[in-house]
Write an enzyme that holds these catalytic residues in place. Structure first.
Site, PDB file in Angstrom:
ATOM      1  N   THR A   1      38.883  44.777  35.729  1.00 38.53           N
ATOM      2  CA  THR A   1      40.317  44.488  35.576  1.00 38.53           C
ATOM      3  C   THR A   1      40.595  43.649  34.331  1.00 38.53           C
ATOM      4  O   THR A   1      41.722  43.614  33.849  1.00 38.53           O
ATOM      5  CB  THR A   1      40.837  43.707  36.793  1.00 38.53           C
ATOM      6  OG1 THR A   1      40.078  42.493  36.922  1.00 38.53           O
ATOM      7  CG2 THR A   1      40.726  44.534  38.063  1.00 38.53           C
ATOM      8  N   ASP A   2      39.561  42.997  33.761  1.00 46.37           N
ATOM      9  CA  ASP A   2      39.804  42.089  32.631  1.00 46.37           C
ATOM     10  C   ASP A   2      40.449  42.781  31.434  1.00 46.37           C
ATOM     11  O   ASP A   2      41.140  42.131  30.644  1.00 46.37           O
ATOM     12  CB  ASP A   2      38.487  41.432  32.178  1.00 46.37           C
ATOM     13  CG  ASP A   2      38.028  40.353  33.138  1.00 46.37           C
ATOM     14  OD1 ASP A   2      36.882  39.890  32.992  1.00 46.37           O
ATOM     15  OD2 ASP A   2      38.810  39.994  34.049  1.00 46.37           O
TER      16      ASP A   2
ATOM     17  N   THR B   1      34.172  44.736  38.468  1.00 50.54           N
ATOM     18  CA  THR B   1      34.013  44.097  39.781  1.00 50.54           C
ATOM     19  C   THR B   1      34.035  45.110  40.909  1.00 50.54           C
ATOM     20  O   THR B   1      33.318  44.980  41.892  1.00 50.54           O
ATOM     21  CB  THR B   1      35.130  43.054  39.969  1.00 50.54           C
ATOM     22  OG1 THR B   1      34.902  41.978  39.061  1.00 50.54           O
ATOM     23  CG2 THR B   1      35.195  42.537  41.385  1.00 50.54           C
TER      24      THR B   1
HETATM   25  N1  ASP Z   1      36.569  40.293  37.405  1.00 50.35           N
HETATM   26  C1  ASP Z   1      36.649  41.433  36.515  1.00 50.35           C
HETATM   27  C2  ASP Z   1      36.998  42.641  37.345  1.00 50.35           C
HETATM   28  O1  ASP Z   1      37.891  42.441  38.150  1.00 50.35           O
HETATM   29  C3  ASP Z   1      35.395  41.600  35.769  1.00 50.35           C
HETATM   30  C4  ASP Z   1      35.527  42.786  34.846  1.00 50.35           C
HETATM   31  O2  ASP Z   1      36.611  43.014  34.284  1.00 50.35           O
HETATM   32  O3  ASP Z   1      34.515  43.490  34.700  1.00 50.35           O
HETATM   33  O4  ASP Z   1      36.466  43.688  37.213  1.00 50.35           O
END
Ligand code: ASP
Length: 282
Positions: free
Chosen positions: A93-94, A18
């Site tokens: 973050t996932d 993200t």
């Molecule tokens: N929403 C996730 C992020 O915060 C998506 C990911 O992990 O690519 O990056």
């Protein structure tokens, strides 16, 4: 001219996520590390030189062992050269809880390796990526963060890779260390480490890793008859069983688990996500 301020240098490795998303509507990991760095107010004034490495451009969920073992080798080799003070990894973050711990297992150099990301993409009001990159670079460049292994820095909090979890799907304060709390915080751009980790960190020899065992995760549910547990065990090299509470399972699980544990390693954990497993207390 020597200003008396130590010359500091940080290598930044972009993996996507993200934090690097661009484009209205269906945002995709598109921004380069240089574009991420250029979008950080105040970074130029820190006196920290930045090296940029576009390593991957994937969502966090799509990163795998091959990506992370290649990244670990690249970072350790760069740190061994001795002319960088630390490294930063920006990613989705996932999967930060898994990737930061994997990097920690292979991190043997004294310099800090800091993992960060963003919960709000650059097209949104209050995007947290620039502040997280600034905090991560400031921590990676600071001597107090040395010899702590891999750290995760978001929202000006500093967490140990081995303790941190993503605890909320959308909150910017999602990264928590339920069993230990944060190691510290950024205060006016300076990492203040209030807690210490045990001196001896468990690490692995990256050069000796040539396969990735398939480990299954089974979460025990109400009324569970163990069928999924049996099925998973036929295709796994090891199993983690997320049990109720302090490690309780339905009575019918015991003979199934005993049979499986005779074949492959089985680790009993708690589906609560924090606290201890107990062995002599109901
Ligand atoms: N929403 C996730 C992020 O915060 C998506 C990911 O992990 O690519 O990056």
């Amino acid at each position: 001219m020597h200003t008396g301020v130590p010359h500091r240098r940080v290598a930044v490795y972009g993996m996507g996520g993200t934090i690097a998303m661009a484009g209205a509507g269906g945002v995709v990991p598109a921004l380069s590390v240089s574009q991420l760095i250029d979008a950080v107010p105040g970074l130029g004034g820190t006196g920290i030189d930045i090296e940029v490495n576009d390593f991957r451009r994937l969502p966090g969920a799509s990163l795998g062992f091959a990506d992370l073992t290649a990244l670990a080798a690249e970072i350790e080799k760069r740190l061994e050269a001795g002319d960088v003070d630390g490294a930063v990894v920006t990613q989705g973050t996932d999967t930060i809880e898994e990737t930061s711990y994997l990097l920690d297992l292979f991190h043997t150099a004294p310099q800090p390796v800091i993992v960060t990301g963003a919960m709000r993409n650059p097209t949104l009001a209050g995007a947290d990526g620039p502040a997280n990159v600034l905090a991560a670079v400031q921590t990676a460049a600071h001597p107090d963060a040395r010899n702590h292994g891999v750290l995760v820095v978001l929202g000006d909090e500093i967490h140990a890779a081995r303790h941190v979890r993503k605890t909320h799907a959308t909150s910017c304060s999602t990264f928590q260390s339920p069993n230990a709390g944060p190691l510290g915080h950024l205060v006016e751009g300076v990492p203040k480490l209030l807690n210490r980790l045990p001196a001896a960190r468990f690490t692995l020899d990256l050069a000796a890793v040539n396969s990735h065992p398939r480990v299954g995760l089974v979460t025990v549910t109400f009324g569970d008859d163990g069928a999924f547990l049996r099925d998973m065990s036929e295709r796994a090299d090891g199993l983690v069983v997320a049990a109720f509470g302090v490690g309780h399972v339905p009575e019918g699980f015991v003979p199934i688990l005993s049979e499986i544990a005779a074949r492959i390693p089985v680790v009993l954990a708690s589906r609560t996500g924090s606290g201890p497993g107990l062995s002599s207390t109901y």
